[in-house]
Design a protein around this motif. Structure first.
Motif, PDB file in Angstrom:
ATOM      1  N   THR A   1       0.832  -1.201   0.000  1.00  0.00           N
ATOM      2  CA  THR A   1       0.000   0.000   0.000  1.00  0.00           C
ATOM      3  C   THR A   1       0.864   1.248   0.000  1.00  0.00           C
ATOM      4  OG1 THR A   1      -1.772  -1.178   1.173  1.00  0.00           O
ATOM      5  CG2 THR A   1      -1.862   1.223   1.201  1.00  0.00           C
ATOM      6  N   ILE A   2       1.949   1.244   0.758  1.00  0.00           N
ATOM      7  CA  ILE A   2       2.885   2.370   0.724  1.00  0.00           C
ATOM      8  C   ILE A   2       3.451   2.541  -0.689  1.00  0.00           C
ATOM      9  CG2 ILE A   2       5.179   3.140   1.455  1.00  0.00           C
ATOM     10  CD1 ILE A   2       3.249   3.712   3.614  1.00  0.00           C
ATOM     11  N   GLY A   3       3.795   1.433  -1.333  1.00  0.00           N
ATOM     12  CA  GLY A   3       4.313   1.494  -2.696  1.00  0.00           C
ATOM     13  C   GLY A   3       3.309   2.084  -3.665  1.00  0.00           C
ATOM     14  N   LEU A   4       2.049   1.701  -3.508  1.00  0.00           N
ATOM     15  CA  LEU A   4       0.986   2.247  -4.345  1.00  0.00           C
ATOM     16  C   LEU A   4       0.845   3.751  -4.139  1.00  0.00           C
ATOM     17  CD1 LEU A   4      -1.710   2.087  -6.034  1.00  0.00           C
ATOM     18  CD2 LEU A   4      -2.833   1.686  -3.846  1.00  0.00           C
TER      19      LEU A   4
ATOM     20  N   ARG B   1       6.511  -1.270 -10.889  1.00  0.00           N
ATOM     21  CA  ARG B   1       7.092  -1.961 -12.040  1.00  0.00           C
ATOM     22  C   ARG B   1       6.896  -3.472 -11.959  1.00  0.00           C
ATOM     23  NH1 ARG B   1      11.191   1.744 -14.090  1.00  0.00           N
ATOM     24  NH2 ARG B   1      11.941   3.137 -12.448  1.00  0.00           N
ATOM     25  N   THR B   2       6.915  -3.994 -10.725  1.00  0.00           N
ATOM     26  CA  THR B   2       7.032  -5.448 -10.542  1.00  0.00           C
ATOM     27  C   THR B   2       5.755  -6.140 -10.087  1.00  0.00           C
ATOM     28  OG1 THR B   2       7.779  -5.129  -8.240  1.00  0.00           O
ATOM     29  CG2 THR B   2       9.475  -5.202  -9.958  1.00  0.00           C
ATOM     30  N   GLU B   3       4.766  -5.378  -9.616  1.00  0.00           N
ATOM     31  CA  GLU B   3       3.524  -5.978  -9.108  1.00  0.00           C
ATOM     32  C   GLU B   3       2.422  -5.874 -10.162  1.00  0.00           C
ATOM     33  OE1 GLU B   3       2.367  -7.481  -6.205  1.00  0.00           O
ATOM     34  OE2 GLU B   3       4.484  -7.769  -5.761  1.00  0.00           O
ATOM     35  N   PRO B   4       2.059  -6.996 -10.800  1.00  0.00           N
ATOM     36  CA  PRO B   4       1.016  -6.950 -11.843  1.00  0.00           C
ATOM     37  C   PRO B   4      -0.308  -6.388 -11.338  1.00  0.00           C
ATOM     38  CG  PRO B   4       2.150  -9.061 -11.870  1.00  0.00           C
ATOM     39  CD  PRO B   4       2.605  -8.349 -10.634  1.00  0.00           C
ATOM     40  N   SER B   5      -0.609  -6.612 -10.063  1.00  0.00           N
ATOM     41  CA  SER B   5      -1.886  -6.149  -9.515  1.00  0.00           C
ATOM     42  C   SER B   5      -1.993  -4.631  -9.479  1.00  0.00           C
ATOM     43  CB  SER B   5      -2.077  -6.703  -8.095  1.00  0.00           C
ATOM     44  OG  SER B   5      -1.036  -6.275  -7.248  1.00  0.00           O
ATOM     45  N   LEU B   6      -0.840  -3.955  -9.546  1.00  0.00           N
ATOM     46  CA  LEU B   6      -0.842  -2.494  -9.527  1.00  0.00           C
ATOM     47  C   LEU B   6      -0.984  -1.882 -10.918  1.00  0.00           C
ATOM     48  CD1 LEU B   6       2.012  -1.558  -7.023  1.00  0.00           C
ATOM     49  CD2 LEU B   6      -0.424  -1.295  -6.691  1.00  0.00           C
ATOM     50  N   ARG B   7      -0.623  -2.641 -11.954  1.00  0.00           N
ATOM     51  CA  ARG B   7      -0.486  -2.049 -13.272  1.00  0.00           C
ATOM     52  C   ARG B   7      -1.803  -1.541 -13.843  1.00  0.00           C
ATOM     53  NH1 ARG B   7       4.526  -2.749 -15.723  1.00  0.00           N
ATOM     54  NH2 ARG B   7       3.670  -1.216 -17.169  1.00  0.00           N
TER      55      ARG B   7
ATOM     56  N   TRP C   1      -8.147  -4.587  -6.210  1.00  0.00           N
ATOM     57  CA  TRP C   1      -6.901  -4.372  -5.471  1.00  0.00           C
ATOM     58  C   TRP C   1      -7.080  -4.735  -4.005  1.00  0.00           C
ATOM     59  CZ3 TRP C   1      -1.893  -3.628  -4.974  1.00  0.00           C
ATOM     60  CH2 TRP C   1      -1.404  -2.985  -3.844  1.00  0.00           C
ATOM     61  N   ALA C   2      -8.171  -4.278  -3.389  1.00  0.00           N
ATOM     62  CA  ALA C   2      -8.406  -4.558  -1.978  1.00  0.00           C
ATOM     63  C   ALA C   2      -8.555  -6.059  -1.732  1.00  0.00           C
ATOM     64  CB  ALA C   2      -9.655  -3.819  -1.505  1.00  0.00           C
ATOM     65  N   SER C   3      -9.196  -6.754  -2.657  1.00  0.00           N
ATOM     66  CA  SER C   3      -9.345  -8.208  -2.514  1.00  0.00           C
ATOM     67  C   SER C   3      -7.994  -8.897  -2.557  1.00  0.00           C
ATOM     68  CB  SER C   3     -10.239  -8.755  -3.628  1.00  0.00           C
ATOM     69  OG  SER C   3     -11.531  -8.206  -3.562  1.00  0.00           O
ATOM     70  N   HIS C   4      -7.125  -8.389  -3.429  1.00  0.00           N
ATOM     71  CA  HIS C   4      -5.802  -8.990  -3.573  1.00  0.00           C
ATOM     72  C   HIS C   4      -4.922  -8.722  -2.357  1.00  0.00           C
ATOM     73  CE1 HIS C   4      -1.908 -10.032  -5.267  1.00  0.00           C
ATOM     74  NE2 HIS C   4      -1.477  -8.810  -5.020  1.00  0.00           N
ATOM     75  N   ILE C   5      -4.955  -7.495  -1.870  1.00  0.00           N
ATOM     76  CA  ILE C   5      -3.982  -7.081  -0.858  1.00  0.00           C
ATOM     77  C   ILE C   5      -4.514  -7.243   0.566  1.00  0.00           C
ATOM     78  CG2 ILE C   5      -4.531  -4.619  -0.595  1.00  0.00           C
ATOM     79  CD1 ILE C   5      -1.059  -6.119  -1.186  1.00  0.00           C
ATOM     80  N   ILE C   6      -5.832  -7.123   0.729  1.00  0.00           N
ATOM     81  CA  ILE C   6      -6.425  -7.191   2.068  1.00  0.00           C
ATOM     82  C   ILE C   6      -7.287  -8.437   2.209  1.00  0.00           C
ATOM     83  CG2 ILE C   6      -7.999  -6.034   3.687  1.00  0.00           C
ATOM     84  CD1 ILE C   6      -7.018  -3.365   2.499  1.00  0.00           C
TER      85      ILE C   6
END
Length: 343
Positions: free
Chosen positions: A78-81, A144-150, A261-266
Protein backbone atom coordinates in the motif's frame (compact mmCIF):
# COMPACT_ATOMS: atom_id res chain seq x y z
CA UNK A 1 -7.03 23.84 -27.30
CA UNK A 2 -6.38 25.63 -24.02
CA UNK A 3 -3.87 28.45 -24.05
CA UNK A 4 -1.07 28.50 -21.51
CA UNK A 5 -1.12 31.30 -18.97
CA UNK A 6 1.05 34.31 -19.88
CA UNK A 7 3.98 35.17 -17.64
CA UNK A 8 2.68 38.73 -17.57
CA UNK A 9 0.01 40.63 -19.49
CA UNK A 10 0.32 44.36 -18.89
CA UNK A 11 -3.04 45.18 -20.50
CA UNK A 12 -5.08 42.60 -18.58
CA UNK A 13 -6.80 42.98 -15.18
CA UNK A 14 -5.45 41.27 -12.07
CA UNK A 15 -8.72 39.37 -11.58
CA UNK A 16 -8.90 36.98 -14.52
CA UNK A 17 -11.55 37.19 -17.21
CA UNK A 18 -11.87 33.40 -17.23
CA UNK A 19 -10.59 30.31 -15.48
CA UNK A 20 -9.17 28.99 -18.75
CA UNK A 21 -8.56 30.79 -22.06
CA UNK A 22 -9.13 34.11 -20.32
CA UNK A 23 -6.81 37.02 -19.62
CA UNK A 24 -5.04 38.08 -16.45
CA UNK A 25 -2.07 40.27 -15.61
CA UNK A 26 -0.79 37.23 -13.68
CA UNK A 27 -0.15 39.53 -10.70
CA UNK A 28 -1.61 37.83 -7.62
CA UNK A 29 -3.53 40.16 -5.33
CA UNK A 30 -5.75 38.14 -2.99
CA UNK A 31 -8.02 41.17 -2.62
CA UNK A 32 -8.56 41.30 -6.37
CA UNK A 33 -9.34 37.77 -7.59
CA UNK A 34 -12.15 36.34 -9.70
CA UNK A 35 -13.41 33.58 -7.40
CA UNK A 36 -14.50 34.46 -3.82
CA UNK A 37 -13.88 30.88 -2.65
CA UNK A 38 -10.18 30.92 -3.67
CA UNK A 39 -8.83 32.80 -0.62
CA UNK A 40 -10.64 30.62 1.97
CA UNK A 41 -9.24 27.58 0.16
CA UNK A 42 -5.79 29.13 0.33
CA UNK A 43 -6.10 29.66 4.10
CA UNK A 44 -7.34 26.11 4.62
CA UNK A 45 -4.49 24.62 2.63
CA UNK A 46 -1.91 26.68 4.53
CA UNK A 47 -3.54 25.65 7.81
CA UNK A 48 -2.88 22.01 6.94
CA UNK A 49 0.88 22.54 6.70
CA UNK A 50 2.91 19.68 8.20
CA UNK A 51 6.13 17.73 7.62
CA UNK A 52 6.98 14.06 8.19
CA UNK A 53 9.62 15.06 10.75
CA UNK A 54 6.81 15.89 13.19
CA UNK A 55 5.80 12.22 13.49
CA UNK A 56 7.44 10.07 16.14
CA UNK A 57 8.12 6.68 14.57
CA UNK A 58 9.83 5.05 17.57
CA UNK A 59 6.84 2.85 18.47
CA UNK A 60 6.29 1.82 14.85
CA UNK A 61 9.90 0.66 14.63
CA UNK A 62 9.15 -1.78 17.44
CA UNK A 63 5.67 -2.75 16.19
CA UNK A 64 6.47 -3.54 12.57
CA UNK A 65 8.34 -6.83 13.21
CA UNK A 66 5.36 -8.01 15.29
CA UNK A 67 2.84 -7.58 12.44
CA UNK A 68 1.54 -10.70 10.75
CA UNK A 69 3.05 -11.54 7.37
CA UNK A 70 -0.22 -10.53 5.68
CA UNK A 71 -0.18 -7.20 7.50
CA UNK A 72 3.44 -6.56 6.53
CA UNK A 73 2.71 -7.39 2.90
CA UNK A 74 -0.37 -5.12 2.78
CA UNK A 75 1.51 -2.36 4.60
CA UNK A 76 4.45 -2.28 2.19
CA UNK A 77 2.42 -2.73 -0.99
CA UNK A 78 0.00 0.00 0.00
CA UNK A 79 2.89 2.37 0.72
CA UNK A 80 4.31 1.49 -2.70
CA UNK A 81 0.99 2.25 -4.34
CA UNK A 82 0.62 5.60 -2.59
CA UNK A 83 4.17 6.58 -3.52
CA UNK A 84 3.44 6.03 -7.20
CA UNK A 85 0.10 7.86 -7.22
CA UNK A 86 1.36 10.90 -5.30
CA UNK A 87 4.38 11.14 -7.59
CA UNK A 88 2.06 11.27 -10.60
CA UNK A 89 -0.17 13.76 -8.82
CA UNK A 90 2.67 16.20 -8.24
CA UNK A 91 3.38 16.36 -11.97
CA UNK A 92 -0.29 16.53 -12.96
CA UNK A 93 -0.96 19.49 -10.65
CA UNK A 94 1.89 21.41 -12.25
CA UNK A 95 0.57 20.72 -15.75
CA UNK A 96 -2.92 21.91 -14.82
CA UNK A 97 -1.47 25.05 -13.21
CA UNK A 98 0.12 26.03 -16.54
CA UNK A 99 -3.30 26.35 -18.15
CA UNK A 100 -5.24 28.14 -15.42
CA UNK A 101 -5.54 31.78 -16.45
CA UNK A 102 -6.52 32.78 -12.93
CA UNK A 103 -3.42 33.51 -10.84
CA UNK A 104 -5.12 32.63 -7.54
CA UNK A 105 -6.03 29.15 -8.77
CA UNK A 106 -2.55 28.71 -10.17
CA UNK A 107 -1.23 29.51 -6.67
CA UNK A 108 -3.56 26.93 -5.11
CA UNK A 109 -2.38 24.32 -7.58
CA UNK A 110 1.26 25.01 -6.71
CA UNK A 111 0.47 24.55 -3.00
CA UNK A 112 -1.32 21.31 -3.86
CA UNK A 113 1.73 20.07 -5.74
CA UNK A 114 3.97 20.96 -2.79
CA UNK A 115 1.72 18.98 -0.47
CA UNK A 116 1.99 15.97 -2.77
CA UNK A 117 5.78 16.22 -2.53
CA UNK A 118 5.44 16.13 1.27
CA UNK A 119 3.19 13.08 1.00
CA UNK A 120 5.77 11.26 -1.07
CA UNK A 121 8.49 12.25 1.39
CA UNK A 122 6.37 10.79 4.18
CA UNK A 123 6.40 7.36 2.51
CA UNK A 124 10.19 7.45 2.31
CA UNK A 125 10.27 8.59 5.93
CA UNK A 126 8.08 5.70 7.09
CA UNK A 127 10.02 3.09 5.15
CA UNK A 128 13.43 4.39 6.19
CA UNK A 129 12.28 4.03 9.80
CA UNK A 130 11.16 0.40 9.64
CA UNK A 131 12.95 -1.43 6.80
CA UNK A 132 16.47 -1.50 5.28
CA UNK A 133 17.29 0.71 2.28
CA UNK A 134 17.19 -2.28 -0.06
CA UNK A 135 13.59 -3.03 0.96
CA UNK A 136 12.64 0.63 0.62
CA UNK A 137 13.97 0.60 -2.96
CA UNK A 138 12.00 -2.57 -3.64
CA UNK A 139 8.78 -1.01 -2.36
CA UNK A 140 9.26 2.09 -4.52
CA UNK A 141 9.62 -0.24 -7.52
CA UNK A 142 6.43 -2.22 -6.84
CA UNK A 143 4.70 -0.25 -9.60
CA UNK A 144 7.09 -1.96 -12.04
CA UNK A 145 7.03 -5.45 -10.54
CA UNK A 146 3.52 -5.98 -9.11
CA UNK A 147 1.02 -6.95 -11.84
CA UNK A 148 -1.89 -6.15 -9.51
CA UNK A 149 -0.84 -2.49 -9.53
CA UNK A 150 -0.49 -2.05 -13.27
CA UNK A 151 -4.10 -2.00 -14.47
CA UNK A 152 -5.38 0.38 -11.80
CA UNK A 153 -2.39 2.68 -12.21
CA UNK A 154 -2.62 2.67 -16.01
CA UNK A 155 -6.28 3.67 -15.63
CA UNK A 156 -5.17 6.96 -14.03
CA UNK A 157 -1.96 7.61 -15.96
CA UNK A 158 -3.65 7.03 -19.33
CA UNK A 159 -6.36 9.50 -18.30
CA UNK A 160 -3.76 12.10 -17.38
CA UNK A 161 -1.78 11.53 -20.59
CA UNK A 162 -4.76 12.57 -22.68
CA UNK A 163 -4.66 16.08 -21.20
CA UNK A 164 -0.85 16.27 -21.03
CA UNK A 165 -0.51 15.40 -24.73
CA UNK A 166 -3.54 17.29 -26.02
CA UNK A 167 -4.64 20.08 -23.64
CA UNK A 168 -8.24 20.64 -24.75
CA UNK A 169 -11.15 21.69 -22.55
CA UNK A 170 -12.73 18.23 -22.84
CA UNK A 171 -9.48 16.48 -21.94
CA UNK A 172 -8.98 18.78 -18.95
CA UNK A 173 -12.48 18.00 -17.67
CA UNK A 174 -11.92 14.28 -18.10
CA UNK A 175 -8.52 14.47 -16.41
CA UNK A 176 -10.17 16.13 -13.40
CA UNK A 177 -12.51 13.14 -13.15
CA UNK A 178 -9.43 10.91 -12.97
CA UNK A 179 -7.92 13.23 -10.39
CA UNK A 180 -10.94 12.95 -8.11
CA UNK A 181 -10.81 9.17 -8.56
CA UNK A 182 -7.13 9.15 -7.57
CA UNK A 183 -7.40 11.46 -4.56
CA UNK A 184 -10.96 10.69 -3.50
CA UNK A 185 -11.35 6.95 -4.13
CA UNK A 186 -8.15 5.08 -4.98
CA UNK A 187 -6.50 5.94 -1.66
CA UNK A 188 -9.43 4.98 0.50
CA UNK A 189 -9.06 1.22 0.98
CA UNK A 190 -5.42 1.96 1.86
CA UNK A 191 -6.49 4.60 4.37
CA UNK A 192 -8.96 2.12 5.89
CA UNK A 193 -6.17 -0.46 6.24
CA UNK A 194 -3.89 1.94 8.15
CA UNK A 195 -6.72 3.20 10.38
CA UNK A 196 -7.66 -0.41 11.15
CA UNK A 197 -4.10 -1.08 12.27
CA UNK A 198 -4.26 1.99 14.51
CA UNK A 199 -7.47 0.91 16.23
CA UNK A 200 -5.64 -2.32 17.05
CA UNK A 201 -2.74 -0.24 18.45
CA UNK A 202 -0.45 -1.11 15.56
CA UNK A 203 1.69 1.31 13.51
CA UNK A 204 0.07 4.33 15.16
CA UNK A 205 2.75 6.75 13.95
CA UNK A 206 2.20 5.75 10.33
CA UNK A 207 -1.55 6.09 10.77
CA UNK A 208 -1.08 9.59 12.15
CA UNK A 209 0.81 10.50 9.01
CA UNK A 210 -1.90 8.91 6.86
CA UNK A 211 -4.44 11.05 8.71
CA UNK A 212 -2.53 14.21 7.71
CA UNK A 213 -2.42 13.01 4.10
CA UNK A 214 -6.13 12.15 4.18
CA UNK A 215 -6.98 15.70 5.32
CA UNK A 216 -4.91 17.16 2.48
CA UNK A 217 -6.51 14.91 -0.12
CA UNK A 218 -10.00 15.97 0.95
CA UNK A 219 -9.06 19.60 0.33
CA UNK A 220 -7.58 18.65 -3.03
CA UNK A 221 -10.77 16.88 -4.10
CA UNK A 222 -12.78 19.94 -3.06
CA UNK A 223 -10.50 22.25 -5.06
CA UNK A 224 -10.74 20.18 -8.23
CA UNK A 225 -14.50 19.90 -7.78
CA UNK A 226 -14.69 23.72 -7.73
CA UNK A 227 -12.47 24.03 -10.81
CA UNK A 228 -14.50 21.39 -12.68
CA UNK A 229 -17.79 23.15 -12.00
CA UNK A 230 -16.43 26.62 -12.78
CA UNK A 231 -15.12 25.41 -16.15
CA UNK A 232 -18.57 24.05 -17.01
CA UNK A 233 -20.22 27.28 -15.83
CA UNK A 234 -17.94 29.34 -18.09
CA UNK A 235 -18.09 26.83 -20.95
CA UNK A 236 -21.62 25.34 -20.82
CA UNK A 237 -21.28 23.77 -24.26
CA UNK A 238 -19.04 21.13 -22.63
CA UNK A 239 -21.67 20.17 -20.02
CA UNK A 240 -22.94 17.31 -22.15
CA UNK A 241 -24.66 14.03 -21.55
CA UNK A 242 -21.60 12.38 -23.04
CA UNK A 243 -19.45 13.87 -20.25
CA UNK A 244 -21.95 12.75 -17.60
CA UNK A 245 -22.02 9.22 -19.00
CA UNK A 246 -18.24 9.16 -19.09
CA UNK A 247 -18.08 10.29 -15.46
CA UNK A 248 -20.47 7.65 -14.14
CA UNK A 249 -18.71 4.91 -16.13
CA UNK A 250 -15.28 6.07 -14.94
CA UNK A 251 -16.28 5.91 -11.27
CA UNK A 252 -17.83 2.47 -11.82
CA UNK A 253 -14.64 1.14 -13.41
CA UNK A 254 -12.48 2.80 -10.76
CA UNK A 255 -14.49 1.18 -7.96
CA UNK A 256 -14.13 -2.20 -9.64
CA UNK A 257 -10.35 -1.74 -9.84
CA UNK A 258 -10.16 -0.59 -6.21
CA UNK A 259 -12.22 -3.58 -5.05
CA UNK A 260 -10.00 -5.92 -7.06
CA UNK A 261 -6.90 -4.37 -5.47
CA UNK A 262 -8.41 -4.56 -1.98
CA UNK A 263 -9.34 -8.21 -2.51
CA UNK A 264 -5.80 -8.99 -3.57
CA UNK A 265 -3.98 -7.08 -0.86
CA UNK A 266 -6.42 -7.19 2.07
CA UNK A 267 -9.09 -9.80 1.28
CA UNK A 268 -10.21 -11.39 4.51
CA UNK A 269 -6.62 -11.69 5.74
CA UNK A 270 -6.57 -8.61 7.97
CA UNK A 271 -8.12 -8.85 11.43
CA UNK A 272 -10.95 -6.34 11.87
CA UNK A 273 -11.32 -5.43 8.19
CA UNK A 274 -13.86 -7.60 6.36
CA UNK A 275 -13.87 -7.59 2.58
CA UNK A 276 -17.69 -7.25 2.20
CA UNK A 277 -17.59 -4.10 4.35
CA UNK A 278 -14.61 -2.73 2.46
CA UNK A 279 -16.29 -3.39 -0.90
CA UNK A 280 -19.43 -1.59 0.29
CA UNK A 281 -17.27 1.31 1.54
CA UNK A 282 -15.59 1.65 -1.85
CA UNK A 283 -18.95 1.69 -3.64
CA UNK A 284 -20.24 4.25 -1.13
CA UNK A 285 -17.25 6.51 -1.81
CA UNK A 286 -17.60 6.04 -5.59
CA UNK A 287 -21.22 7.20 -5.37
CA UNK A 288 -20.29 10.20 -3.23
CA UNK A 289 -17.45 11.33 -5.50
CA UNK A 290 -19.46 10.86 -8.71
CA UNK A 291 -22.29 12.95 -7.32
CA UNK A 292 -19.86 15.65 -6.16
CA UNK A 293 -19.01 16.24 -9.81
CA UNK A 294 -22.66 16.20 -10.87
CA UNK A 295 -22.80 12.66 -12.25
CA UNK A 296 -25.25 9.86 -11.60
CA UNK A 297 -24.11 7.46 -8.86
CA UNK A 298 -22.64 4.31 -10.46
CA UNK A 299 -24.02 1.91 -7.84
CA UNK A 300 -27.60 1.42 -6.73
CA UNK A 301 -27.94 1.88 -2.98
CA UNK A 302 -24.73 2.28 -0.96
CA UNK A 303 -25.90 5.55 0.58
CA UNK A 304 -24.43 5.04 4.05
CA UNK A 305 -20.89 4.44 5.25
CA UNK A 306 -20.44 0.81 6.38
CA UNK A 307 -17.15 1.66 8.11
CA UNK A 308 -18.44 4.32 10.47
CA UNK A 309 -15.61 3.69 12.90
CA UNK A 310 -13.26 5.51 10.50
CA UNK A 311 -14.86 8.83 11.44
CA UNK A 312 -13.46 8.54 14.98
CA UNK A 313 -9.98 8.58 13.48
CA UNK A 314 -10.53 11.96 11.87
CA UNK A 315 -13.06 13.99 13.83
CA UNK A 316 -10.72 15.44 16.44
CA UNK A 317 -11.64 18.42 18.65
CA UNK A 318 -9.78 21.68 18.12
CA UNK A 319 -6.59 21.93 20.15
CA UNK A 320 -6.91 18.62 22.01
CA UNK A 321 -4.22 15.97 21.94
CA UNK A 322 -5.45 13.47 19.40
CA UNK A 323 -6.23 9.82 19.99
CA UNK A 324 -2.86 8.81 18.54
CA UNK A 325 -1.16 10.63 21.45
CA UNK A 326 1.53 11.86 19.10
CA UNK A 327 1.28 15.60 19.67
CA UNK A 328 -1.27 18.40 19.97
CA UNK A 329 -2.83 19.03 16.58
CA UNK A 330 -4.71 22.23 15.75
CA UNK A 331 -7.54 20.80 13.70
CA UNK A 332 -10.27 22.75 12.03
CA UNK A 333 -13.57 21.75 13.61
CA UNK A 334 -15.54 19.32 11.49
CA UNK A 335 -18.41 20.72 9.48
CA UNK A 336 -20.33 20.18 6.29
CA UNK A 337 -17.67 22.20 4.50
CA UNK A 338 -14.64 20.11 5.39
CA UNK A 339 -15.94 16.82 4.10
CA UNK A 340 -15.43 14.57 7.12
CA UNK A 341 -19.11 13.61 7.01
CA UNK A 342 -18.44 11.86 3.72
CA UNK A 343 -16.19 9.28 5.35
Amino acid sequence: MIKKRSIIDVDAPNASTGLINGRSSNILNWDDVRFPWAYPKYKRMLGNFWTPFEINMSKDIKKFPALTEDEKDAFLKTIGLLALLDSIQTDYAGKVADYLTDSSLNALMIILAQQEVVHNHSYSYVLSSIVPKSKQDEVFDYWRTEPSLRERNDFITDGYKGFAEEPTVDNLLRSIVYDVILEGLFFYSGFAFFYNLARNQKMVGTSTMINYINRDEQLHVGLFEKIFKEILTENPEYDTQQLKDFGTAAFYKAAELEIEWASHIIGNKIDGLLMPDLEAYIKFMANKRAEQLGFEAPFEGHRSNPLRWIIAYQEVDLGKTDFFEQKSRQYTKTSDANGFDEL
